[in-house]
Enzyme design. Structure first.
Site, short mmCIF file in Angstrom:
data_model
loop_
_atom_site.label_atom_id
_atom_site.label_comp_id
_atom_site.label_asym_id
_atom_site.label_seq_id
_atom_site.Cartn_x
_atom_site.Cartn_y
_atom_site.Cartn_z
CB SER A 44 -1.16 0.27 1.63
OG SER A 44 -1.49 1.80 1.63
CE1 TYR A 97 -4.48 -2.06 4.78
CE2 TYR A 97 -3.20 0.33 4.25
CZ TYR A 97 -3.83 -1.36 4.07
OH TYR A 97 -4.45 -1.37 2.37
#
Length: 254
Positions: A144, A157
């Site tokens: 990401s 995350y």
């Protein structure tokens, strides 16, 4: 294009979002796909979309919890057996949730790391023998933009996605001489279920998000944008690409 004709592909997270778009893209390009997801309803939606496109005869489905080692062993082995081998693994499954870092519990942290990072490891480990048997297997992992650029409230995350990047580099080096390629996509500014509901704290500071705006277009792009890039990376068009990331964010983080 028929870049995946005769190729066997396992896609996790294939019941929604980018995983679903990737499964449909590979089917459209002639591949046989084992779609895996923890949500059976999502897999049924994927099947229905494939049926509309006339590609469902090359689609199989399996309910898989990537964070559960026993589920991974049983379901990945069954998927590979059904496909008759494995050429490509796409580890798209993952979760996104947000908290103030100081308020994160260990349970919250472990859940994010357990699904995103450990889940990617478990599925990859189980699929490796079949991928190596082809002499030209491909693993596409999901990082990401949060792994390399500051995304507030997403420490767990971001850490999981940074770990996936490092894991990808390691297996690319370890198995390159056996023909395996391992690459990452790093999506950002993509419209999906995860980005629509990131679980931000109620008192999240909106000023911290002002830089997260794509330079291209008029907003977030759809999951098919990433699916097209994955199809390139996993096909022979990406034959000389390994051990690296491809950022797909419309210039958000230039």
């Amino acid at each position: 294009m028929n870049r995946f004709t005769g190729r066997r592909v396992l896609v996790t997270g294939a019941g929604s979002g980018i995983g679903q778009a990737t499964a449909l893209r590979i089917l459209a390009e002639g591949g046989s796909v084992a779609a895996a997801d923890i949500a059976e309803a999502g897999l049924e939606k994927t099947r229905a979309l494939a049926a509309e496109a006339g590609t469902d005869e090359r689609l199989s489905r399996t309910v898989l919890d990537i964070a559960d080692e026993d589920s991974v062993r049983a379901r990945v082995d069954a998927a590979v057996e059904h496909l008759g081998g494995l050429d490509v693994l796409v580890n798209a499954a993952g979760i996104l949730d947000s908290r103030h870092t100081g308020a994160m519990t260990l349970e919250f942290w472990n859940r994010i790391i357990g699904v995103n990072l450990t889940g990617t490891f478990l599925v990859t480990r189980q699929a490796l023998p079949a991928l190596l048997a082809t002499g030209k297997g491909v693993v596409v992992n999901f990082s990401s933009t949060s792994a390399s650029f500051a995304h507030p409230y997403m420490a767990a995350y971001a850490a999981s996605k940074g770990g996936i990047q490092s894991f990808t580099h390691a297996i690319a080096a370890e198995y390159g001489k056996q023909g395996l390629r391992a690459v990452c996509v790093a999506p950002g500014s993509i419209d999906s279920g995860m980005t629509r509901a990131p679980g931000l704290p109620r008192d999240a500071d909106p000023d911290l998000f002002t830089k997260l705006v794509p330079a291209l277009g008029e907003g977030f792009a759809g999951p098919e944008t990433v699916a097209g890039a994955i199809a390139m990376l996993a096909s022979e068009d990406g034959a000389f690409i390994t051990g690296t990331e491809l950022r797909i964010d419309g210039g958000t983080h230039m």
